[in-house]
Scaffold this active site. Structure first.
Site, mmCIF file in Angstrom:
data_model
loop_
_atom_site.group_PDB
_atom_site.id
_atom_site.type_symbol
_atom_site.label_atom_id
_atom_site.label_comp_id
_atom_site.label_asym_id
_atom_site.label_seq_id
_atom_site.Cartn_x
_atom_site.Cartn_y
_atom_site.Cartn_z
ATOM 1 C CG HIS A 123 5.821 1.480 -6.214
ATOM 2 N ND1 HIS A 123 5.173 2.848 -6.139
ATOM 3 C CD2 HIS A 123 4.686 0.810 -5.511
ATOM 4 C CE1 HIS A 123 3.870 2.995 -5.695
ATOM 5 N NE2 HIS A 123 3.479 1.475 -5.305
ATOM 6 C CG ASP A 200 10.964 2.901 -2.294
ATOM 7 O OD1 ASP A 200 10.642 3.108 -1.207
ATOM 8 O OD2 ASP A 200 10.321 3.011 -3.164
ATOM 9 C CD GLN A 203 6.515 -3.182 -0.136
ATOM 10 O OE1 GLN A 203 6.424 -4.193 0.990
ATOM 11 N NE2 GLN A 203 5.391 -2.677 -0.466
ATOM 12 C CE LYS A 226 3.769 0.609 0.946
ATOM 13 N NZ LYS A 226 2.873 -0.184 0.020
ATOM 14 C CB CYS A 364 2.368 0.622 -8.297
ATOM 15 S SG CYS A 364 0.515 1.549 -7.787
#
Ligand code: PMP
Length: 406
Positions: A123, A200, A203, A226, A364
């Site tokens: 991202h 990261d 997600q 999220k 993104c």
């Protein structure tokens, strides 16, 4: 499987909405997730019954909210299985956390000609801060390529690790392709050369078990919004040995021990990294969301979502002229696709007319689109409150799009 999706849907007020006179089908969960009533009620309760600035007052309200805030930190620590609650820093989100490390780690450890590694499926939030850092320091950014299925080309990573590599920053799950990366393997490889790894988790956190100790990552970041929590709150996990060594990235109240015009000394962890009045209501409501997820059962959620993903992929494959981007062996419930000859924005707009919320565009992740030589995709991202009948509605919607433009 003991998973009552109707009961779960009842916990999310927004799912009762109609959009354009159709019951809402919300399939944009990779962008943000909806909030259960228990989280919404918590925010209301905090502002109407407990609001006061944390860590500052001796009065009852301030003590109450401070205790709740620190309790929230412990809840995050448990959820991600950190060793200690002072390894958990509250930030504004995954983006805020990555920027914090890019600044703090970068200032201390990156020099001219050094290298930072990211992947081709990141991202923008896990590209741009590193690019900015490399520019400031005269360092270079190296990219792990991806193959046609949207998987990392692992063979190339070994060659990329050099004595100049200072950090690897990698997503656990791709937001545009749904790929789940073999982060444990990569971390082990990197640690073999004393290179730290930032993961990261924007997600991955909402789709199953994240265990920072098992993964052995050095830094892990995610956003509250999220994982069914509020927006404007996020987490930066760092191993204590790193956080102790790194300089603060923002100066202000609460992050200091003593301040004089001659010299300022900094507070201990985790406060050293929490300058100013933090989003304490967000942190507390995030803990409510995490607790809700724990009670629902993380493994059950992962199993249910995996079944839904399989169903959606097979239904989409039944429709002619659909191309799915991201066919990795290990995937979670994000499907990016194109309908032959139809621009994703046109498809997205028609689906919206039928109350179906999907995302269209580059998500993104422009370098991913460049890799596949496309302008963008339609992305359906599913959560544990979605159902097979909602997937059927999306499929009907796509058939209609095809008729209209075909
Ligand atoms: N990384 C990934 C993989 C993401 O999907 C996102 C959000 N789409 C981010 C980072 C940034 O998250 P936020 O905007 O909540 O800071």
């Amino acid at each position: 499987m003991n998973f009552d999706v109707d009961k779960i849907r009842g916990d999310f007020p927004i799912l009762k909405k109609t959009v354009n006179n159709y019951p809402l089908v919300y399939l944009d969960n990779a962008a943000t997730t909806q909030k259960p009533k228990i989280v919404i009620d918590k925010i209301r309760h905090l502002y109407s019954q407990q609001n006061s600035s944390i860590h500052r007052g001796v009065h009852w309200l301030s003590e109450q909210i401070t205790e709740n805030y620190e309790e929230a930190r412990r809840a995050v620590k448990e959820f991600i299985n950190a060793r200690s609650d002072h390894e958990v820093i509250f930030t504004s989100g995954a983006t805020g956390s990555i920027n914090a490390i890019a600044f703090s780690f970068g200032e201390k450890f990156l020099n001219h000609n050094d290298e930072v590694i990211v992947s081709a499926m990141e991202h923008h939030a896990n590209i741009v801060p590193w690019q900015m850092l490399c520019e400031r320091k005269g360092a270079s950014l190296k990219i792990i390529p991806i193959n046609d299925k949207g998987e990392l080309v692992m063979e190339s990573l070994d060659d990329m690790l050099t004595s100049r590599t200072r950090l690897i920053a990698l997503t656990q799950v791709s937001n545009s392709l749904g790929t789940v990366n073999p982060v444990e393997e990569i971390i082990e490889m990197a640690h073999g050369r004393d290179i730290p790894v930032l993961i990261d988790g924007a997600q991955s956190i909402q789709h199953g078990i994240v265990d920072v100790r098992m993964m052995d990552c050095d830094f892990f970041v995610f956003s509250g919004h999220k994982i069914y929590g509020p927006n404007g709150i996020g987490v930066l996990y760092g191993k204590e040995k790193w956080l102790e060594e790194l300089p603060p990235y923002q100066g202000g109240g609460d992050m200091v021990d003593t301040v004089t015009f001659e010299k300022t000394t900094f507070n201990r962890l985790p406060f050293k990294f929490e300058a100013g009045t933090t989003n304490y209501t967000g942190a507390i409501a995030l803990a409510t969301a995490l607790n809700y997820i724990e009670k629902t059962g993380r493994e059950k959620i992962a199993d249910y979502e995996s079944g839904l993903h399989e169903y959606a992929a097979s239904r989409l494959n039944e429709i002619g002229g659909i191309k799915i981007y991201g066919t990795a062996k290990n995937k979670i419930s994000i499907i990016s696709f194109l309908i032959e000859g139809i621009h994703p924005y046109d498809a997205g707009m028609i689906l919206d007319k039928m109350g179906i919320a999907v995302r269209t565009g580059t998500h993104c992740a422009q370098p991913v689109m460049d890799r596949f030589e496309i302008d963008g995709t339609i992305r359906a991202s599913m959560a544990f409150y979605n159902t097979r009948s909602e997937i059927d509605r999306m499929v009907e919607g796509i058939e209609k799009v095809k008729q209209m433009f075909g």
